[in-house]
Design an enzyme around this catalytic site. Structure first.
Site, PDB file in Angstrom:
ATOM      1  N   CYS A 126       4.403  49.488  36.625  1.00 17.86           N
ATOM      2  CA  CYS A 126       3.943  49.457  38.015  1.00 17.86           C
ATOM      3  C   CYS A 126       4.029  48.033  38.548  1.00 17.86           C
ATOM      4  O   CYS A 126       3.319  47.137  38.070  1.00 17.86           O
ATOM      5  CB  CYS A 126       2.516  49.991  38.101  1.00 17.86           C
ATOM      6  N   CYS A 129       0.687  46.827  40.013  1.00 11.53           N
ATOM      7  CA  CYS A 129      -0.282  46.479  38.959  1.00 11.53           C
ATOM      8  C   CYS A 129       0.013  45.091  38.398  1.00 11.53           C
ATOM      9  O   CYS A 129      -0.913  44.303  38.159  1.00 11.53           O
ATOM     10  CB  CYS A 129      -0.229  47.516  37.837  1.00 11.53           C
TER      11      CYS A 129
END
Length: 271
Positions: A126, A129
């Site tokens: 991600c 993230c």
């Protein structure tokens, strides 16, 4: 003078040279000879007498003895390969804990007492993230009394589906007997949402009663799939029939959503 050594290849040297240059403990075999390939001689006699030997056994023993004298630092250098920390392992603070199972997550929430607990759901792939990770580490450093639990979505995908986590990065705030305080998704652009929640729920407070942790429906969903022990699922009395029915309905709905998530290829939205 010409002679045939046990290795089975002819070497032309004088007796005087062999005596003077013979290495101690190696039966008069020069180290350079060991590196030569086997060349079987047709002659199997020495000074008119037959001899029997095993070339491979002799040299395997010789090489084994030689390998024992390899310096330790050379051996370590050949097998030691440095590996850089992955991005989700960098700049972690002491109050940031990696969760590896549903049982560990439930236990951490129940044992946190009145401390604020923040669950950080992330994925190694991600981008949002990864970009947000350094700021979360900074906030963890400036709030040492809070506990940050990090959950790898790829490692605990089944648990995340049971907890209805379908977008990343995602955060949940818990505190003592109050249980879940809030949950939301945010990125670098919306980091203010995280800071506001931290300012609102980060102040010290006294919560009467034991820590609640996950919702009853979530505990039963995890227990039904064998992710946590049956001892941790809620116990209902006879007067809690309505509550039990509502919990079971939530579990049925969550199981349907989980199955749909798996059918769609376990897709998760990543910021």
């Amino acid at each position: 003078m010409s002679c045939s050594l046990k290795a089975g290849f002819p070497v032309s040297v004088s007796d005087e040279t062999i005596i003077k240059n013979r290495p101690i403990g190696y039966f008069g075999v020069c180290p350079s000879i060991v590196n030569l390939q086997f060349a079987h001689s047709k002659s199997r006699e020495f000074m008119g007498k037959p001899i029997q030997f095993s070339d491979q056994k002799f040299f395997s023993n010789r090489n084994a003895k030689a390998s024992r004298h390899i310096p330790t630092h050379y051996a370590q250098a050949s097998i030691c390969i440095s590996r850089g920390l992955r991005w989700w392992e960098k700049t972690l603070m002491p109050n940031m804990i990696e969760i590896h199972s549903a049982q560990e997550l439930v236990g951490s929430l129940l044992n946190a007492g009145d401390r604020l607990v923040i669950i950080d759901f992330y994925s190694p792939g991600c981008g949002g993230c990864k970009a947000l990770h350094p700021k979360i580490c900074q906030l963890a450093e400036s709030n040492p009394d809070a506990i940050f639990l990090k959950v790898n979505y790829e490692e605990l995908k089944t648990m995340c589906h049971s907890l209805h986590i379908h977008v990343l990065p995602f955060f949940r705030f818990y505190r003592g007997a109050e249980g879940k305080l809030c949950s939301f998704s945010c990125t670098n652009a919306t980091i203010k949402k995280f800071k506001d929640a931290l300012a609102k729920y980060g102040t010290e407070r006294c919560c009467l009663g034991p820590a609640k942790g996950l919702e009853d429906s979530e505990l039963m969903a995890l227990a039904s799939t064998g992710q946590i022990s049956r001892k941790l699922q809620p116990n209902f009395t006879k007067g809690d029939n309505e509550k039990e029915e509502s919990v079971l309905k939530e579990i049925i709905l969550s199981s349907k959503e989980t199955k749909m998530g798996f059918k769609e290829g376990n897709a998760v939205l990543m910021a």
